[in-house]
Scaffold this motif. Structure first.
Motif, PDB file in Angstrom:
ATOM      1  N   ASP A  92      54.479  32.654  40.869  1.00 34.59           N
ATOM      2  CA  ASP A  92      53.541  33.584  40.607  1.00 34.59           C
ATOM      3  C   ASP A  92      52.069  33.645  41.399  1.00 34.59           C
ATOM      4  O   ASP A  92      51.160  33.188  41.049  1.00 34.59           O
ATOM      5  CB  ASP A  92      53.031  33.223  39.281  1.00 34.59           C
ATOM      6  CG  ASP A  92      52.382  34.299  38.422  1.00 34.59           C
ATOM      7  OD1 ASP A  92      52.436  35.477  39.044  1.00 34.59           O
ATOM      8  OD2 ASP A  92      51.863  34.049  37.558  1.00 34.59           O
ATOM      9  N   THR A  93      52.358  34.136  42.637  1.00 27.03           N
ATOM     10  CA  THR A  93      51.048  34.346  43.503  1.00 27.03           C
ATOM     11  C   THR A  93      50.959  35.662  44.072  1.00 27.03           C
ATOM     12  O   THR A  93      51.610  36.428  43.672  1.00 27.03           O
ATOM     13  CB  THR A  93      51.503  33.385  44.783  1.00 27.03           C
ATOM     14  OG1 THR A  93      52.503  34.111  45.316  1.00 27.03           O
ATOM     15  CG2 THR A  93      51.678  31.860  44.438  1.00 27.03           C
TER      16      THR A  93
ATOM     17  N   ALA B  12      48.556  30.129  45.588  1.00 27.00           N
ATOM     18  CA  ALA B  12      48.462  30.256  44.251  1.00 27.00           C
ATOM     19  C   ALA B  12      47.068  30.494  43.750  1.00 27.00           C
ATOM     20  O   ALA B  12      46.170  29.700  44.183  1.00 27.00           O
ATOM     21  CB  ALA B  12      49.104  29.000  43.461  1.00 27.00           C
ATOM     22  N   ALA B  13      46.670  31.547  42.865  1.00 28.69           N
ATOM     23  CA  ALA B  13      45.557  31.937  42.851  1.00 28.69           C
ATOM     24  C   ALA B  13      44.863  30.630  42.143  1.00 28.69           C
ATOM     25  O   ALA B  13      45.516  30.217  41.046  1.00 28.69           O
ATOM     26  CB  ALA B  13      45.612  32.963  41.633  1.00 28.69           C
ATOM     27  N   GLY B  14      43.638  30.254  42.243  1.00 29.78           N
ATOM     28  CA  GLY B  14      42.988  29.195  41.516  1.00 29.78           C
ATOM     29  C   GLY B  14      43.581  27.746  42.017  1.00 29.78           C
ATOM     30  O   GLY B  14      43.011  27.013  41.524  1.00 29.78           O
TER      31      GLY B  14
ATOM     32  N   GLN C  59      42.191  29.311  50.772  1.00 26.20           N
ATOM     33  CA  GLN C  59      42.282  28.999  49.499  1.00 26.20           C
ATOM     34  C   GLN C  59      42.146  30.355  48.544  1.00 26.20           C
ATOM     35  O   GLN C  59      41.083  31.346  48.995  1.00 26.20           O
ATOM     36  CB  GLN C  59      41.024  28.199  48.865  1.00 26.20           C
ATOM     37  CG  GLN C  59      41.198  27.969  47.528  1.00 26.20           C
ATOM     38  CD  GLN C  59      39.967  27.008  46.893  1.00 26.20           C
ATOM     39  OE1 GLN C  59      38.931  26.833  47.789  1.00 26.20           O
ATOM     40  NE2 GLN C  59      39.998  26.492  46.013  1.00 26.20           N
ATOM     41  N   LEU C  60      43.161  30.928  47.842  1.00 25.26           N
ATOM     42  CA  LEU C  60      42.809  31.695  46.859  1.00 25.26           C
ATOM     43  C   LEU C  60      41.987  31.376  45.574  1.00 25.26           C
ATOM     44  O   LEU C  60      42.502  30.648  44.823  1.00 25.26           O
ATOM     45  CB  LEU C  60      44.058  32.502  46.478  1.00 25.26           C
ATOM     46  CG  LEU C  60      44.886  33.546  47.160  1.00 25.26           C
ATOM     47  CD1 LEU C  60      46.332  33.659  46.253  1.00 25.26           C
ATOM     48  CD2 LEU C  60      43.835  34.739  47.074  1.00 25.26           C
TER      49      LEU C  60
ATOM     50  N   ARG D 156      40.561  37.150  45.618  1.00 28.43           N
ATOM     51  CA  ARG D 156      39.517  36.421  46.298  1.00 28.43           C
ATOM     52  C   ARG D 156      40.064  35.566  47.285  1.00 28.43           C
ATOM     53  O   ARG D 156      40.593  34.374  46.905  1.00 28.43           O
ATOM     54  CB  ARG D 156      38.518  36.168  45.483  1.00 28.43           C
ATOM     55  CG  ARG D 156      37.415  35.191  46.242  1.00 28.43           C
ATOM     56  CD  ARG D 156      36.416  36.274  46.627  1.00 28.43           C
ATOM     57  NE  ARG D 156      35.079  35.679  47.422  1.00 28.43           N
ATOM     58  CZ  ARG D 156      34.127  36.336  48.048  1.00 28.43           C
ATOM     59  NH1 ARG D 156      34.289  37.552  48.090  1.00 28.43           N
ATOM     60  NH2 ARG D 156      33.354  35.686  48.525  1.00 28.43           N
ATOM     61  N   LEU D 157      40.031  35.685  48.395  1.00 32.12           N
ATOM     62  CA  LEU D 157      40.586  34.878  49.530  1.00 32.12           C
ATOM     63  C   LEU D 157      39.268  33.883  50.417  1.00 32.12           C
ATOM     64  O   LEU D 157      38.275  34.833  50.572  1.00 32.12           O
ATOM     65  CB  LEU D 157      41.150  35.302  50.726  1.00 32.12           C
ATOM     66  CG  LEU D 157      41.817  34.621  51.629  1.00 32.12           C
ATOM     67  CD1 LEU D 157      42.680  33.575  51.352  1.00 32.12           C
ATOM     68  CD2 LEU D 157      42.535  35.527  52.987  1.00 32.12           C
ATOM     69  N   ARG D 158      39.259  32.610  50.477  1.00 37.91           N
ATOM     70  CA  ARG D 158      38.186  32.081  51.286  1.00 37.91           C
ATOM     71  C   ARG D 158      38.963  31.221  52.368  1.00 37.91           C
ATOM     72  O   ARG D 158      39.856  30.584  52.134  1.00 37.91           O
ATOM     73  CB  ARG D 158      37.430  31.204  50.372  1.00 37.91           C
ATOM     74  CG  ARG D 158      36.353  30.349  51.217  1.00 37.91           C
ATOM     75  CD  ARG D 158      35.811  29.226  50.069  1.00 37.91           C
ATOM     76  NE  ARG D 158      35.235  30.000  48.918  1.00 37.91           N
ATOM     77  CZ  ARG D 158      34.774  29.349  47.795  1.00 37.91           C
ATOM     78  NH1 ARG D 158      35.312  28.202  47.754  1.00 37.91           N
ATOM     79  NH2 ARG D 158      33.947  30.114  47.065  1.00 37.91           N
TER      80      ARG D 158
END
Length: 224
Positions: A10-11, A159-161, A187-188, A193-195
């Protein structure tokens, strides 16, 4: 070096494979200077994409690129040409899972003169002096083209978070076409939001539901 990947289904990357795979042409506008990139992502041919850009500023130039991709969004080959007044550089970088990377370059004219005339340092040679420094399976990115971040996102299945994921990364800078290698951290920090940090300047990006970059502060925005 082993690449670490996230396993969650679930990404944003998974959504991107279903929602973003059939998108039409994408256009990004530069906000730090006058410039536009037009990208034709994989469509009828799911294994190829191409783009072109016009960038103004101290060293005005155009660039054209063509990427060959695997089904998991791995960029396995990239051709890039950058041209300005009186100079041209071309790079082809190809990866093989068994044989590693090959890098071929061509250059004509005087990019050094264009850079020093604009107050910049002399341009290094295009490519890389030792392809043995390029790790098999590394993520390949054209530094100023946001679509390559989407492909990295999909390949790593972030994966988000989730926790940051470190991966060997090859970056091609424009207009010099210098090839840089190192470890980058992806990192999501949220669904949109991507860093990115690590062996490159830290940067943040806003994404849509398909994992397409829509905005980078003081750098670029998606126009379509």
């Amino acid at each position: 070096m082993t690449m670490v990947v996230a396993s969650s289904q679930d990404t944003a990357a998974h959504r991107g494979r279903t929602a973003g795979g059939q998108r039409g042409p994408l256009i990004w506008q530069r906000t730090d200077r006058i410039g536009t990139e037009l990208v034709f992502p994989p469509g009828e041919d799911p294994c190829a994409a191409r783009g072109s850009a016009v960038v103004a500023g101290p060293v005005p130039h155009t660039s054209r690129w063509h990427a060959d991709l695997d089904p998991d969004a791995t960029v396995r080959a990239l051709d890039v040409t950058c041209e300005g007044v009186g100079w041209s550089r071309t790079l082809r970088l190809t990866g093989d899972p068994r044989l590693g990377w090959t890098c071929r370059t061509e250059e004509t004219g005087d990019l050094d003169g264009a850079l020093t005339g604009a107050g910049h340092a002399v341009a290094p040679l295009p490519g890389i002096d030792d392809t043995g420094r390029l790790l098999p399976g590394a993520i390949l990115r054209l530094q100023d083209s946001p679509i390559f971040l989407t492909w990295a996102l999909r390949r790593l299945r972030l994966a988000a978070g989730g926790q940051p994921v470190a991966a060997p990364t090859i970056r091609i800078l424009t207009p010099s076409l210098v090839v840089l290698t190192g470890m980058s951290t992806y990192q999501l920090v949220g669904p949109h939001r991507l860093r990115i940090s690590g062996d490159e300047p830290a940067s943040g990006y806003e994404l849509d539901d398909a994992g397409i970059v829509t905005y980078q502060p003081a750098r670029l925005r998606l126009a379509r």
